[in-house]
Scaffold this motif. Structure first.
Motif, short mmCIF file in Angstrom:
data_model
loop_
_atom_site.label_atom_id
_atom_site.label_comp_id
_atom_site.label_asym_id
_atom_site.label_seq_id
_atom_site.Cartn_x
_atom_site.Cartn_y
_atom_site.Cartn_z
N LYS A 77 -8.77 -7.46 16.38
CA LYS A 77 -8.42 -6.11 15.95
C LYS A 77 -7.54 -6.11 14.70
CE LYS A 77 -8.63 -4.34 20.66
NZ LYS A 77 -7.92 -3.69 21.71
N LYS A 78 -7.82 -6.99 13.77
CA LYS A 78 -7.03 -7.02 12.54
C LYS A 78 -7.10 -5.65 11.87
CE LYS A 78 -7.85 -11.85 11.59
NZ LYS A 78 -8.60 -12.79 10.79
N ARG A 79 -5.95 -5.13 11.52
CA ARG A 79 -5.92 -3.80 10.92
C ARG A 79 -5.62 -3.83 9.43
NH1 ARG A 79 -3.06 -2.37 16.05
NH2 ARG A 79 -4.68 -1.53 17.36
N PHE A 80 -5.07 -4.93 8.97
CA PHE A 80 -4.77 -5.02 7.54
C PHE A 80 -5.97 -5.66 6.86
CE2 PHE A 80 -0.35 -5.39 9.35
CZ PHE A 80 -0.05 -4.06 9.15
N ASN A 81 -7.06 -4.90 6.77
CA ASN A 81 -8.30 -5.45 6.25
C ASN A 81 -8.80 -4.71 5.01
OD1 ASN A 81 -9.01 -3.12 7.49
ND2 ASN A 81 -10.48 -4.00 8.90
N ARG A 82 -8.01 -3.76 4.50
CA ARG A 82 -8.42 -3.02 3.30
C ARG A 82 -7.34 -3.16 2.22
NH1 ARG A 82 -10.47 2.66 5.68
NH2 ARG A 82 -8.24 2.99 5.61
N PRO A 83 -7.37 -4.26 1.45
CA PRO A 83 -6.34 -4.45 0.43
C PRO A 83 -6.51 -3.45 -0.72
CG PRO A 83 -7.97 -6.20 0.30
CD PRO A 83 -8.32 -5.37 1.50
N VAL A 84 -5.38 -2.96 -1.21
CA VAL A 84 -5.38 -2.00 -2.31
C VAL A 84 -4.23 -2.31 -3.26
CG1 VAL A 84 -6.44 -0.10 -1.02
CG2 VAL A 84 -3.97 -0.35 -0.98
N TRP A 85 -4.40 -1.90 -4.51
CA TRP A 85 -3.31 -1.89 -5.47
C TRP A 85 -2.71 -0.50 -5.44
CZ3 TRP A 85 -1.69 -6.35 -6.98
CH2 TRP A 85 -2.57 -7.41 -7.17
N VAL A 114 -2.16 9.13 1.30
CA VAL A 114 -2.68 8.03 2.12
C VAL A 114 -1.49 7.17 2.54
CG1 VAL A 114 -4.94 8.01 0.98
CG2 VAL A 114 -3.11 6.53 0.12
N ALA A 115 -1.66 6.41 3.64
CA ALA A 115 -0.61 5.51 4.11
C ALA A 115 -0.99 4.09 3.73
CB ALA A 115 -0.43 5.62 5.61
N VAL A 116 -0.04 3.37 3.15
CA VAL A 116 -0.26 2.00 2.72
C VAL A 116 0.86 1.13 3.27
CG1 VAL A 116 -0.50 0.45 0.75
CG2 VAL A 116 -1.37 2.79 0.59
N TYR A 117 0.47 0.02 3.93
CA TYR A 117 1.44 -0.97 4.40
C TYR A 117 1.72 -1.93 3.26
CZ TYR A 117 3.41 -4.98 6.79
OH TYR A 117 4.22 -6.02 7.15
N MET A 118 2.98 -2.10 2.93
CA MET A 118 3.40 -2.97 1.84
C MET A 118 4.16 -4.16 2.45
SD MET A 118 2.38 -1.06 -0.69
CE MET A 118 3.18 -1.57 -2.16
N PRO A 119 3.52 -5.33 2.53
CA PRO A 119 4.20 -6.49 3.13
C PRO A 119 5.31 -7.01 2.24
CG PRO A 119 2.03 -7.12 2.33
CD PRO A 119 2.16 -5.65 2.13
N LEU A 130 3.78 6.53 1.78
CA LEU A 130 2.77 7.58 1.63
C LEU A 130 2.71 7.93 0.15
CD1 LEU A 130 3.61 9.89 4.66
CD2 LEU A 130 2.04 7.96 4.55
N VAL A 131 1.53 7.79 -0.43
CA VAL A 131 1.35 8.05 -1.86
C VAL A 131 0.11 8.88 -2.07
CG1 VAL A 131 2.51 5.93 -2.60
CG2 VAL A 131 0.07 5.90 -2.22
N ASP A 132 0.03 9.51 -3.23
CA ASP A 132 -1.20 10.22 -3.59
C ASP A 132 -2.35 9.22 -3.64
OD1 ASP A 132 0.06 12.71 -5.93
OD2 ASP A 132 -0.46 12.88 -3.82
N GLY A 133 -3.49 9.63 -3.16
CA GLY A 133 -4.67 8.79 -3.20
C GLY A 133 -5.03 8.35 -4.61
N SER A 134 -4.64 9.15 -5.61
CA SER A 134 -4.96 8.80 -7.00
C SER A 134 -4.17 7.58 -7.48
CB SER A 134 -4.68 9.99 -7.91
OG SER A 134 -3.30 10.33 -7.88
N ASN A 135 -3.10 7.22 -6.77
CA ASN A 135 -2.30 6.05 -7.14
C ASN A 135 -2.72 4.78 -6.42
OD1 ASN A 135 -0.54 7.29 -9.00
ND2 ASN A 135 0.60 8.20 -7.31
N VAL A 136 -3.88 4.83 -5.77
CA VAL A 136 -4.37 3.69 -5.00
C VAL A 136 -5.74 3.31 -5.50
CG1 VAL A 136 -5.06 2.93 -2.69
CG2 VAL A 136 -3.06 4.38 -2.95
N LYS A 137 -5.94 2.01 -5.73
CA LYS A 137 -7.29 1.55 -6.07
C LYS A 137 -7.59 0.30 -5.25
CE LYS A 137 -6.12 -0.91 -10.34
NZ LYS A 137 -6.41 -1.02 -11.75
#
Length: 168
Positions: A77-85, A114-119, A130-137
């Protein structure tokens, strides 16, 4: 510190030559873990233990939090499977690597976020932003494992090293 840990684990098995207790404990834990994940009785025991822990007042919050964090990194059940900048600053422009965990925060009243986990580097800890979706790629040139390795290593692991590991 490692010496203290070794001595403590080695001392759990009395009347054994130095080092044998440590070896016996490591092998026993490994075998129990393997059997527990492969056979019905082992799975039942682990599920029963989990049930007791999640229904024990006070302990249930700690146990369930630790279980969720560990399962996010390993297992089926790995949940950190969608890496983003993620752009965290506009001027100067600064990007950090993270993992998309929720792609719609509208149910919490945060439309377009969107919610992004930052290790954190050199740790298994991190934070959620939580950031605007436009700041995520989406990270196109790395797998989730490579992205986590890059983040946790503090960026020391380069793309070239990752490419070299893929070939070998």
């Amino acid at each position: 510190m490692l010496y203290t840990i070794f001595n403590s684990v080695d001392g759990l098995v009395p009347s054994m030559p130095r080092g044998w207790g440590f070896l016996i404990i490591i092998v026993t834990v490994t075998v129990i873990g393997y059997l527990g994940t492969r056979f019905f009785v082992g799975r039942w025991l682990f599920d029963s233990f989990s049930y007791v822990m999640t229904h024990t007042p006070g302990i249930k919050y700690i146990y369930s939090s630790i279980r969720d964090v560990v399962s996010s990194f390993v297992g089926d059940k790995k949940r950190f499977n969608r890496p983003v900048w993620v752009r965290v600053n506009m001027s100067p422009e600064i990007w950090r690597i993270g993992f998309l965990t929720q792609d719609d925060m509208e149910p919490l009243g945060m439309k377009g976020k969107v919610a992004v986990y930052m290790p954190h580097a050199y740790a298994i800890s991190g934070w959620v932003i939580l950031v605007d979706g436009s700041n995520v790629k989406t990270v196109e040139d790395m797998t989730a494992g490579e992205a986590m390795k890059f983040a946790v290593s503090g960026g020391i692991t380069t793309v070239e090293e990752a490419e070299h590991e893929k070939k070998n």
